[in-house]
Design a protein around this motif. Structure first.
Motif, PDB file in Angstrom:
ATOM      1  N   ASP A   1      -7.981  -3.102   4.435  1.00 38.10           N
ATOM      2  CA  ASP A   1      -9.005  -2.350   3.601  1.00 38.10           C
ATOM      3  C   ASP A   1      -9.334  -1.351   4.781  1.00 38.10           C
ATOM      4  O   ASP A   1     -10.236  -0.295   4.124  1.00 38.10           O
ATOM      5  CB  ASP A   1     -10.247  -3.393   3.814  1.00 38.10           C
ATOM      6  CG  ASP A   1     -10.001  -4.792   2.670  1.00 38.10           C
ATOM      7  OD1 ASP A   1      -9.465  -4.323   1.415  1.00 38.10           O
ATOM      8  OD2 ASP A   1     -10.542  -5.866   2.740  1.00 38.10           O
TER       9      ASP A   1
ATOM     10  N   GLU B   1       2.401   1.878  -3.231  1.00 32.16           N
ATOM     11  CA  GLU B   1       1.161   2.384  -4.389  1.00 32.16           C
ATOM     12  C   GLU B   1       0.473   3.817  -4.526  1.00 32.16           C
ATOM     13  O   GLU B   1       0.392   4.377  -4.981  1.00 32.16           O
ATOM     14  CB  GLU B   1       0.198   1.221  -4.353  1.00 32.16           C
ATOM     15  CG  GLU B   1       0.061  -0.611  -4.890  1.00 32.16           C
ATOM     16  CD  GLU B   1       1.086  -0.161  -5.837  1.00 32.16           C
ATOM     17  OE1 GLU B   1       0.395   0.224  -6.811  1.00 32.16           O
ATOM     18  OE2 GLU B   1       1.785  -0.945  -6.590  1.00 32.16           O
ATOM     19  N   ALA B   2       0.790   3.918  -2.702  1.00 32.85           N
ATOM     20  CA  ALA B   2       0.690   5.713  -2.494  1.00 32.85           C
ATOM     21  C   ALA B   2       0.898   6.518  -2.693  1.00 32.85           C
ATOM     22  O   ALA B   2       1.201   7.712  -2.532  1.00 32.85           O
ATOM     23  CB  ALA B   2      -0.310   5.742  -1.326  1.00 32.85           C
TER      24      ALA B   2
ATOM     25  N   VAL C   1      -4.163   6.178   2.822  1.00 26.60           N
ATOM     26  CA  VAL C   1      -3.145   4.662   2.169  1.00 26.60           C
ATOM     27  C   VAL C   1      -4.569   3.497   2.426  1.00 26.60           C
ATOM     28  O   VAL C   1      -4.916   3.822   3.854  1.00 26.60           O
ATOM     29  CB  VAL C   1      -2.269   4.412   3.260  1.00 26.60           C
ATOM     30  CG1 VAL C   1      -1.587   3.565   2.548  1.00 26.60           C
ATOM     31  CG2 VAL C   1      -0.752   5.585   2.535  1.00 26.60           C
ATOM     32  N   THR C   2      -4.824   2.711   2.103  1.00 24.14           N
ATOM     33  CA  THR C   2      -6.037   0.951   2.062  1.00 24.14           C
ATOM     34  C   THR C   2      -5.301   0.428   2.384  1.00 24.14           C
ATOM     35  O   THR C   2      -3.619  -0.053   2.046  1.00 24.14           O
ATOM     36  CB  THR C   2      -6.560   0.608   0.834  1.00 24.14           C
ATOM     37  OG1 THR C   2      -7.377   2.762   0.706  1.00 24.14           O
ATOM     38  CG2 THR C   2      -7.247   0.113   1.522  1.00 24.14           C
ATOM     39  N   LEU C   3      -4.951   0.146   4.128  1.00 23.23           N
ATOM     40  CA  LEU C   3      -4.437  -0.962   4.096  1.00 23.23           C
ATOM     41  C   LEU C   3      -4.256  -2.731   4.360  1.00 23.23           C
ATOM     42  O   LEU C   3      -5.654  -2.490   3.233  1.00 23.23           O
ATOM     43  CB  LEU C   3      -4.629  -1.300   5.580  1.00 23.23           C
ATOM     44  CG  LEU C   3      -4.177  -0.134   6.619  1.00 23.23           C
ATOM     45  CD1 LEU C   3      -4.285  -0.080   8.264  1.00 23.23           C
ATOM     46  CD2 LEU C   3      -2.552   0.534   6.240  1.00 23.23           C
ATOM     47  N   THR C   4      -3.729  -3.182   3.694  1.00 23.51           N
ATOM     48  CA  THR C   4      -3.982  -4.641   3.459  1.00 23.51           C
ATOM     49  C   THR C   4      -3.454  -5.844   4.180  1.00 23.51           C
ATOM     50  O   THR C   4      -2.691  -5.300   5.007  1.00 23.51           O
ATOM     51  CB  THR C   4      -3.075  -4.871   2.139  1.00 23.51           C
ATOM     52  OG1 THR C   4      -3.590  -6.376   1.557  1.00 23.51           O
ATOM     53  CG2 THR C   4      -1.916  -5.331   1.919  1.00 23.51           C
TER      54      THR C   4
ATOM     55  N   PRO D   1       0.615  -1.339   0.179  1.00 27.47           N
ATOM     56  CA  PRO D   1       0.310   0.423  -0.011  1.00 27.47           C
ATOM     57  C   PRO D   1       1.107   1.067   0.154  1.00 27.47           C
ATOM     58  O   PRO D   1       0.334   2.153  -0.958  1.00 27.47           O
ATOM     59  CB  PRO D   1      -0.425  -0.019   1.302  1.00 27.47           C
ATOM     60  CG  PRO D   1      -0.878  -1.388   1.822  1.00 27.47           C
ATOM     61  CD  PRO D   1       0.221  -2.590   1.170  1.00 27.47           C
TER      62      PRO D   1
END
Length: 370
Positions: A343, A310-311, A362-365, A307
């Motif tokens: 999420d 990607e952010a 940021v969306t966590l995974t 994440p």
């Protein structure tokens, strides 16, 4: 991946040991309990010295082994895996284990020793500081359940048995030895990612605990679980001319974590559910006097495909707040993330080395811990 108690004669032992993660490798890994031999009213606390019956390893193993499981954990994108052990707490598939066995795992597969059945497991929660985790086995029912004892009445010199999946073979192995300390302080090294962790209040046993037994049971002469095996002594012990030792989290400590997880309420140390990751390696930002660089968690590496990368988070940037919670170092960032799940969207306040600030969502995974 975001990485960064009572004893014999009052002795607190500080040792460097290797955490028994189990078997690690690149690209993965190669009915009812028997009747108890003694009545429930018998406890180690009530039988002291010569009145204690001798520990029978074969008998105790037959009592304890059916309530153990073998655990295989897989971690993407690194192609790594770990093999360890676990203790069945409920017939419906609650399993107690060491956090480092399933740390950052994407997949967890569990084989029940008592029934031979294989299950997919989900992480109900964990306390990484105590090295304790709780798993839920999907579709499990009617599993043999461990007899949970208490670590409070233990004495130095008590004979105990450490049982687990030594060598990752799938067959439980038991090693016997006396308790040599009830309040060991150790620095444990994770054999997979080489991170170190300080653990206190550990039960120390003079026994050759082996790889794969992490998460397994430390049991007394009645087959009652009085600890969760977590570590074994490393080369430092050989250098000091001492024999092998094993270390276990007292069961009273472990069950305290379990109760917190069952409550569904996270704390600064107890995380509920699978690990939520930003996908960064961090260190503490320590600005010099009159520097424009603030205190916080410095991003040393934003891992490709996760994440933070990607952010657009950049190496060298400093995280100063998460959802308006001030962050002054890596440990504070970990504590803040403990309250989140995969999420979740978090808002990060960042500062670059020159002092320029920005805010990024940021969306966590799912992934290895921050």
């Amino acid at each position: 991946m975001n990485s960064d108690r009572r004893g014999g004669g009052g002795r607190v032992l500080a040792l460097f040991v290797v955490v028994v993660l189990g078997i690690t490798g690149f690209l993965g890994y190669r009915g009812e309990l028997p009747r108890w031999p003694f009545g429930d009213h018998y406890t180690t606390a009530g039988l002291i010295g010569p009145s204690l019956p001798p520990l029978d390893p074969a008998l105790v193993s037959r009592v304890a082994e059916p309530a153990l499981v073998n655990i295989t954990a897989g971690i993407r994108p690194y192609g790594m895996g770990a093999a360890g052990s676990g203790i069945v707490l409920s017939a419906q598939g609650e399993v107690l284990t060491s956090h480092h066995v399933i740390k950052g795992a994407d997949t967890v597969t569990v084989s029940d020793v008592g029934t031979g059945a294989v299950y997919t497991a989900t992480v109900a929660g964990y306390d990484s500081m105590a090295d304790i985790a709780l798993l839920d086995l999907q579709g499990a029912d009617g599993l043999p359940v461990a007899r949970i004892g208490s670590s409070a009445p233990l004495h130095v010199g008590d004979d105990v048995l450490a049982i687990g999946n030594a060598g990752g073979t799938g067959s439980p192995t038991a090693v016997r030895g006396p308790i040599t300390n009830l309040d060991s302080a150790i620095v444990a090294r994770n054999a997979a990612d080489l991170t170190r962790k300080s653990l206190r209040g550990m039960i120390e046993v003079a026994a050759a605990v082996a790889a794969g037994q992490s998460g397994g049971a430390l049991v007394d002469r009645y087959g009652s679980v009085i600890g969760v095996v977590t570590a074994a002594s490393g080369d430092a012990q050989k250098t000091l001319g001492k024999g092998p030792n094993g270390y276990a989290v007292p069961i009273d400590t472990a069950m305290g974590v379990v109760r917190q997880i069952r409550s569904g309420t996270p704390t600064d140390t107890v995380h509920i559910g699978p690990t939520a990751t930003l996908g960064i390696l961090t260190s503490d930002a320590q600005p010099a006097a009159q520097s424009a660089v603030p205190a916080g968690a410095r991003i040393d590496v934003a891992i490709y495909g996760l994440p933070a990368y990607e952010a657009g988070l950049a190496d060298g940037e400093i995280i100063t707040a998460l959802d308006d919670r001030p962050i002054t170092g890596s440990q504070m960032l970990k504590a803040a993330l403990n309250a989140h799940r995969p999420d979740d969207v978090v808002r990060l306040e960042l500062s670059d080395p020159g002092g320029a600030r920005r805010t990024v969502s940021v969306t966590l995974t799912v992934g290895p811990p921050n």
